[in-house]
Design a protein around this motif. Sequence first.
Motif, mmCIF file in Angstrom:
data_model
loop_
_atom_site.group_PDB
_atom_site.id
_atom_site.type_symbol
_atom_site.label_atom_id
_atom_site.label_comp_id
_atom_site.label_asym_id
_atom_site.label_seq_id
_atom_site.Cartn_x
_atom_site.Cartn_y
_atom_site.Cartn_z
ATOM 1 N N SER A 55 9.749 -2.938 -0.231
ATOM 2 C CA SER A 55 9.128 -3.260 -1.514
ATOM 3 C C SER A 55 9.066 -4.769 -1.677
ATOM 4 O O SER A 55 9.915 -5.501 -1.170
ATOM 5 C CB SER A 55 9.925 -2.643 -2.665
ATOM 6 O OG SER A 55 11.222 -3.192 -2.721
ATOM 7 N N ARG A 92 0.136 3.953 -9.681
ATOM 8 C CA ARG A 92 1.561 4.206 -9.557
ATOM 9 C C ARG A 92 1.805 5.702 -9.467
ATOM 10 O O ARG A 92 1.092 6.506 -10.069
ATOM 11 C CB ARG A 92 2.366 3.576 -10.694
ATOM 12 C CG ARG A 92 1.926 3.944 -12.096
ATOM 13 C CD ARG A 92 2.829 4.976 -12.692
ATOM 14 N NE ARG A 92 2.557 5.195 -14.091
ATOM 15 C CZ ARG A 92 1.781 6.168 -14.540
ATOM 16 N NH1 ARG A 92 1.164 6.958 -13.699
ATOM 17 N NH2 ARG A 92 1.610 6.360 -15.841
ATOM 18 N N THR A 93 2.803 6.076 -8.678
ATOM 19 C CA THR A 93 3.160 7.480 -8.472
ATOM 20 C C THR A 93 4.571 7.700 -8.991
ATOM 21 O O THR A 93 5.476 6.925 -8.663
ATOM 22 C CB THR A 93 3.094 7.849 -6.977
ATOM 23 O OG1 THR A 93 1.767 7.592 -6.502
ATOM 24 C CG2 THR A 93 3.444 9.303 -6.753
ATOM 25 N N THR A 144 0.848 -1.180 0.000
ATOM 26 C CA THR A 144 0.000 0.000 0.000
ATOM 27 C C THR A 144 0.889 1.238 0.000
ATOM 28 O O THR A 144 2.045 1.186 0.447
ATOM 29 C CB THR A 144 -0.928 0.056 1.229
ATOM 30 O OG1 THR A 144 -0.133 0.054 2.419
ATOM 31 C CG2 THR A 144 -1.884 -1.120 1.251
ATOM 32 N N PHE A 145 0.342 2.343 -0.475
ATOM 33 C CA PHE A 145 1.116 3.580 -0.504
ATOM 34 C C PHE A 145 1.477 3.988 0.919
ATOM 35 O O PHE A 145 0.612 4.037 1.794
ATOM 36 C CB PHE A 145 0.304 4.681 -1.184
ATOM 37 C CG PHE A 145 1.131 5.872 -1.568
ATOM 38 C CD1 PHE A 145 1.773 5.915 -2.793
ATOM 39 C CD2 PHE A 145 1.294 6.944 -0.700
ATOM 40 C CE1 PHE A 145 2.546 6.999 -3.164
ATOM 41 C CE2 PHE A 145 2.063 8.037 -1.059
ATOM 42 C CZ PHE A 145 2.693 8.069 -2.290
ATOM 43 N N LEU A 163 6.611 4.491 -7.683
ATOM 44 C CA LEU A 163 6.092 3.702 -6.571
ATOM 45 C C LEU A 163 4.771 3.091 -7.009
ATOM 46 O O LEU A 163 3.804 3.809 -7.289
ATOM 47 C CB LEU A 163 5.897 4.589 -5.346
ATOM 48 C CG LEU A 163 5.837 3.895 -3.983
ATOM 49 C CD1 LEU A 163 7.138 3.135 -3.722
ATOM 50 C CD2 LEU A 163 5.586 4.903 -2.871
ATOM 51 N N ASP A 175 1.544 1.002 -6.131
ATOM 52 C CA ASP A 175 0.680 0.584 -5.035
ATOM 53 C C ASP A 175 -0.090 -0.656 -5.491
ATOM 54 O O ASP A 175 -1.022 -0.566 -6.282
ATOM 55 C CB ASP A 175 -0.277 1.726 -4.679
ATOM 56 C CG ASP A 175 -1.167 1.410 -3.485
ATOM 57 O OD1 ASP A 175 -1.365 0.218 -3.184
ATOM 58 O OD2 ASP A 175 -1.679 2.362 -2.863
#
Length: 466
Positions: A126, A204-205, A116-117, A196, A198
């Motif tokens: 990760s 994704r960020t 999760t974020f 990143l 999620d």
Amino acid sequence: MTHGSALALGTPGSRHFSGGPPSVAAFTSPWSPPVVLTRPHGGGWLAARRGGCGGARAGGGGAQAARGGVRPTMTDVPRVPATSFPLPVPLLPHLSTHRILCVGAAGLDFTAVVDTFPAADAKVRSSRSSASGGGNAANTAVAARRLGVQSAIVALVGRDAAGGSIRQGLASEGVDTSPLVVAADPCVTSPFTYILVDASAGTRTCIHSPAAVELTPADVPPPAELLAGVSLLHVDGRQPDVAVPLAAAAVAAGIPVLMDAEKVRPGTAELLPLVDYIVCNATFPRLYAPHCLGTQAAMADLLRTGATRAAWVISTDGAAGATMLRRAPPVEGAPRMYAPEGVAVVVTHTTFPPPSECVSCEEGEVMDVVACPAWLPTTGKVVDTTGAGDAYIGAVAVGLVAGAPVEALMAFGAVVGGKAVGGLGARGGGSRWDEPLPPDGCTLADGEVPRPSLADTFLSRAPAYP
């Protein structure tokens, strides 16, 4: 400014615009001191470190180091994960003479998958991670090359370890990196992005760090030289000082221009009137025309007021699929649906504005709306959406040079983009032209007829499409 006064091309066999001895190359990294590679007479490449950007010669020899086809071995370069298939992919025989030139971004992506974020100040682990090539134009060039067409890239990278990895990854795919420009200033770092993913939300960020400088026309060969033998020019909206005059030269030479419109950037207004086709995300039309009610109305406004020579615009929207708006109204009596054999995708037609019985409404230009749903791998699992749009555009670009009709373009893009979300990183889930349908493959039972390939389905010499 003359060629090479700020930048130098840096690939084997490329034009060289900078001075310096061919036996010395300096690569710097944002994560380590510069690595200097030297080659004694008759010997291999030796690596030695020296501290600080100021210690490296700005006019030196990243490009010169590769002269004669000698490729340095750089143990400091972040390694790009191997694909599940041998590289480079062979060219598609009947499209082998075509060439797609991509202009824009090339970078390095560092991707981490988390459950999760994370919250602020949290420390999390990760579950998977990768370092791989990225950048819109570069990803599109790779996708097109995997789909059987020659591709080349005009972009800027630094004289650092990341830049070496970017060049190496593109070259290993068979992309022509001779137009790729390496910054002569050793303090310029290559573009890179932290991504990143999620896993729980399927999002994704991205945190992007661009290079500190951009290309100018003086840093690259003349447009006529870059466009020699090119069948299609692709621009991703970046490097506008190079992309705009190159697009203008392509228009003058009769070479079609395909634009990836992600957001309104410097140079977007100058590029739009020069492009023949646009693929954008779901938000770009509304960013361009915020006064319009609805995405299709904004797409129509984009064609009428901005991309005035474009034949069509495609807006992609992830799992919601893609919609094309094109100027030509549907042909009376033509089939309204297209379903390629072996693929769970049905492409449909309607019109914009939609049919109406209003007799007092003002009549305007009727445009064809072509809708195509998203396609997901047979596993149904979305691993990472990074680069899926670039893969889609790569498929559209190849379809354009193959002469495929719009229905096939969109179905082909849906399959290739859908395959892309099944792997980690922008290029981890890529498709190749000769793989069978469904794209993630299957084992054939005894006596079962082999499934057609992607090329057989979408890129045949005489496609049976409406």
